[in-house]
Scaffold this motif. Structure first.
Motif, PDB file in Angstrom:
ATOM      1  N   ALA A  49       0.840  -1.191   0.000  1.00 40.50           N
ATOM      2  CA  ALA A  49       0.000   0.000   0.000  1.00 40.50           C
ATOM      3  C   ALA A  49       0.876   1.242   0.000  1.00 40.50           C
ATOM      4  O   ALA A  49       1.852   1.306   0.755  1.00 40.50           O
ATOM      5  CB  ALA A  49      -0.912   0.002   1.230  1.00 40.50           C
ATOM      6  N   PRO A  50       0.553   2.230  -0.830  1.00 36.41           N
ATOM      7  CA  PRO A  50       1.323   3.482  -0.806  1.00 36.41           C
ATOM      8  C   PRO A  50       1.024   4.259   0.464  1.00 36.41           C
ATOM      9  O   PRO A  50      -0.087   4.217   0.996  1.00 36.41           O
ATOM     10  CB  PRO A  50       0.832   4.222  -2.047  1.00 36.41           C
ATOM     11  CG  PRO A  50      -0.545   3.685  -2.276  1.00 36.41           C
ATOM     12  CD  PRO A  50      -0.513   2.253  -1.843  1.00 36.41           C
ATOM     13  N   MET A  51       2.029   4.968   0.964  1.00 39.30           N
ATOM     14  CA  MET A  51       1.798   5.868   2.086  1.00 39.30           C
ATOM     15  C   MET A  51       1.189   7.165   1.569  1.00 39.30           C
ATOM     16  O   MET A  51       1.571   7.672   0.511  1.00 39.30           O
ATOM     17  CB  MET A  51       3.096   6.136   2.841  1.00 39.30           C
ATOM     18  CG  MET A  51       3.541   4.963   3.708  1.00 39.30           C
ATOM     19  SD  MET A  51       4.876   5.401   4.834  1.00 39.30           S
ATOM     20  CE  MET A  51       6.279   5.351   3.730  1.00 39.30           C
ATOM     21  N   LEU A  52       0.269   7.730   2.329  1.00 38.10           N
ATOM     22  CA  LEU A  52      -0.423   8.945   1.940  1.00 38.10           C
ATOM     23  C   LEU A  52       0.238  10.162   2.574  1.00 38.10           C
ATOM     24  O   LEU A  52       0.616  10.128   3.747  1.00 38.10           O
ATOM     25  CB  LEU A  52      -1.889   8.876   2.375  1.00 38.10           C
ATOM     26  CG  LEU A  52      -2.692   7.668   1.884  1.00 38.10           C
ATOM     27  CD1 LEU A  52      -4.090   7.707   2.473  1.00 38.10           C
ATOM     28  CD2 LEU A  52      -2.741   7.630   0.363  1.00 38.10           C
ATOM     29  N   SER A  53       0.395  11.222   1.825  1.00 35.81           N
ATOM     30  CA  SER A  53       0.856  12.522   2.342  1.00 35.81           C
ATOM     31  C   SER A  53       2.170  12.409   3.094  1.00 35.81           C
ATOM     32  O   SER A  53       2.366  13.069   4.117  1.00 35.81           O
ATOM     33  CB  SER A  53      -0.214  13.136   3.266  1.00 35.81           C
ATOM     34  OG  SER A  53      -1.439  13.222   2.602  1.00 35.81           O
ATOM     35  N   TYR A  54       3.076  11.568   2.604  1.00 31.90           N
ATOM     36  CA  TYR A  54       4.345  11.378   3.305  1.00 31.90           C
ATOM     37  C   TYR A  54       5.350  12.414   2.828  1.00 31.90           C
ATOM     38  O   TYR A  54       5.520  12.641   1.631  1.00 31.90           O
ATOM     39  CB  TYR A  54       4.887   9.974   3.059  1.00 31.90           C
ATOM     40  CG  TYR A  54       6.067   9.623   3.926  1.00 31.90           C
ATOM     41  CD1 TYR A  54       5.879   9.231   5.243  1.00 31.90           C
ATOM     42  CD2 TYR A  54       7.366   9.705   3.431  1.00 31.90           C
ATOM     43  CE1 TYR A  54       6.961   8.914   6.044  1.00 31.90           C
ATOM     44  CE2 TYR A  54       8.444   9.391   4.226  1.00 31.90           C
ATOM     45  CZ  TYR A  54       8.238   8.996   5.531  1.00 31.90           C
ATOM     46  OH  TYR A  54       9.310   8.689   6.326  1.00 31.90           O
TER      47      TYR A  54
END
Length: 604
Positions: free
Chosen positions: A186-191
């Motif tokens: 899963a991609p990390m959000l707002s990193y």
């Protein structure tokens, strides 16, 4: 408080001698362009549903909560006091909020020498404040440490690894242990550099939500608003009391059935999750320790992605009866722990206990003790397992052996006190409490439990000493209201210092007015003062919040004094329905005269 302060930490870890860094066989290659990783392992003990790592601060061992949800590392105010650390005010613009409110009285300190496993660091800043945790925890290891590299959370085996990818790793799957098992991606959000929160997109009952991966949260939690988004109505939730966090406040909590949870291709059905009424713009959900124990998780800051594999067993605690995540054949095969690795067995045993598998935990700790019979901590850990298995006599024997091997283990000594009392060994329990009082720092968090233990036994001078030491050194702790309530109740029950009892109860209510017990304790304190009118008002407040036998019985006494016999009889009937033995309990608590005044019986 900024990225520049992280440079010494990163440089120190990168400077660790090569012999301390382990290279994965699966990822290593002679070709320097091939992706390979170097890791530094941080042993983590799972104690009382909390992951704990030990740092050396100025030469003192300090147990710290491993908390991926905390943006910075904290020390408690009492820890800073014990270590003699100078405090200063934080920048005026800095406000730190936990999920249940702001951290009060925030300060900053600098620790001259910090040792994290093989890395020796100098002049490292910590925030000071927040509420203390259990398990002997004296601080929080936050993302300023955990995010300096990639981070692997292998908590089922009691390890966190700082991981340094080398070579061409941009497109390589970093779940290097997975083998043929399905990998969650899963991609990390707002990193970003300024916000290193591990935030991912999940689906709950088909609704997209944002979740923060938080090892410091004991259970996975949905916010109230997110639960409503996912189609969960208030009528479908069961009250679960209240919860607390780093902030000074508490939040109401419920349990709710959740039909489907999804993350990165993993689908988990028939769940039961905790819901709280906190509001947050930053997340809809916290993926807590239960999720981390059920998975091996790799946070890739290089790729901005999270990898995970399922360990097998239930994912969320508490899960719905009979529910299963999915077929166990999908689980990644657990890494074998070397036969001579006693500490590995012990850490895995601790994790199994927290995950709810006490028999498996006992097997691992038996093996750890066989391999290393002179390690006191293994006996303490096995005692906790045996307590969970209701093997009191065997647990007491383990605690005896742990303290024989290491008499300085304060938490172990405190853990032995109730077992000695249960076995009738009051002299032994008193000896343990006296030894703790003599050896603990004045501000020790353990004094709270000591105060309550003395109070329940009506040992007034001893209890009052511990109350004074703890309350005086924890002016902003989330448990302050509870401790003030305990002291009020001790004074009220034994009819001591009535004015101060009332002050204690009022102070507890000021800190936490939603707790019904503080209101009915105040009511009984007013009865001791002979003020039936004020007592009735306090009992009314308690019953409005949550009816209880003690509140109804106390209001009956107040109503009798106010010559309202019919309503008094109704309250007595309500009290006896809630707790049939309430008359006996009131008498045993020290209210014989008041119980006698309420000798109104139900109609034959």
């Amino acid at each position: 408080m900024n990225a520049r302060r992280l440079a010494p930490l990163l440089a120190a870890i990168l400077a660790v001698p090569a012999q301390f860094l382990s290279m994965s066989d699966a990822m290593a290659a002679e070709d320097a362009n091939r992706c390979r990783i170097e890791t530094m392992s941080i042993p983590v003990r799972l104690v009382d549903r909390l992951p704990v790592a030990t740092l050396q601060l100025n030469g003192v061992a300090v147990p710290m909560l491993v908390d991926s949800g905390a943006f910075y590392s904290f020390l408690s105010a009492s820890t800073a006091q014990q270590l003699g650390l100078p405090l200063r005010k934080p920048p005026s613009h800095l406000e730190v909020r936990g999920v249940t409110g702001p951290v009060e009285g925030l300060r900053v300190t600098t620790v001259k020498r910090v040792r994290l496993e093989e890395a020796a660091l100098e002049d490292i800043e910590f925030l000071v404040g927040g509420s203390e945790k259990g398990a002997g925890i004296m601080g929080v290891l936050g993302r300023n440490f955990l995010s300096i590299a990639d981070t692997e959370y292998d908590l089922a085996h009691g390890v966190v690894r700082l991981v340094f990818p080398k070579g061409d790793c941009d497109k390589t799957s970093l779940a290097y242990w997975a083998g043929d098992a399905p990998v969650i991606e899963a991609p990390m959000l707002s990193y970003s550099r300024s916000d290193r929160t591990v935030r991912v997109e999940v689906q709950v009952n088909g609704r997209k939500l944002e979740a923060v991966m938080d090892t410091g949260a004991t259970n996975t939690v949905l916010t109230w608003g997110a639960a409503r988004k996912a189609g969960i109505e208030e009528k479908d939730m069961t009250p679960a009391g209240r919860t607390s966090g780093a902030g000074a406040d508490r939040a109401r909590a419920w349990f709710a059935n959740v039909e489907r949870f999804e993350l990165g291709g993993e689908k988990v059905r028939d769940n039961r999750l905790l819901v709280t009424d906190v509001s947050s713009r930053d997340q809809d959900m916290l993926l807590g320790l239960d999720y981390f124990l059920a998975h091996r998780v790799y946070v890739s800051r290089l790729q901005g992605k999270v990898y995970a594999t399922w360990n097998g067993g239930r994912v969320f605690a508490p899960s719905r009866p009979g529910s299963e995540a999915y077929n166990a054949s999908y689980a990644a095969k657990a890494d074998e722990i070397a036969a001579d690795d006693a500490d590995g067995f012990a850490r895995r045993g601790n994790a199994s206990l927290v995950a709810g598998d006490a028999p498996r935990a006992l097997e691992d700790l038996d093996r750890a003790i066989q391999l290393a019979p002179a390690v006191a901590g293994y006996f303490d850990a096995r005692a906790r397992v045996r307590i969970a298995l209701k093997q009191g006599k065997a647990a007491l024997a383990d605690l005896d052996e742990a303290l024989r091997l290491d008499p300085t283990m304060a938490e172990t000594r405190l853990r032995r006190v109730p077992l000695r009392l249960a076995s009738g060994d009051r002299d032994g329990a008193d000896a343990d409490l006296k030894a703790l009082d003599a050896s603990l720092p004045p501000a020790s968090n353990l004094r709270a439990s000591m105060a309550v233990t003395y109070a329940r036994r009506n040992l007034v001078p001893e209890a009052m000493r511990q109350f004074e030491l703890w309350i005086g050194s924890h002016p902003r702790d989330v448990r302050l209201a509870s401790m003030l309530g305990e002291r009020c109740w001790l004074r009220t029950r034994l009819n001591l210092e009535a004015d101060q009892a009332i002050d204690d109860c009022k102070a507890a209510i000021d800190r936490d007015e939603d707790e019904p017990a503080y209101h009915w304790q105040l009511g009984w304190a007013w009865l001791r003062q002979g003020d039936a009118s004020r007592a009735r008002k306090a009992f009314d407040q308690a019953i409005t919040r949550k009816p209880s036998a003690w509140a109804h019985y106390g209001r009956a006494v107040a109503l009798l004094r106010l010559n309202d016999t019919d309503k008094a009889r109704q309250d007595l009937e309500a009290a006896r329905r809630l707790t049939p033995t309430i008359d006996e309990s009131v008498t045993k608590a020290g209210f014989e005269a008041l119980a006698g005044a309420a000798a109104v019986r139900q109609p034959e």
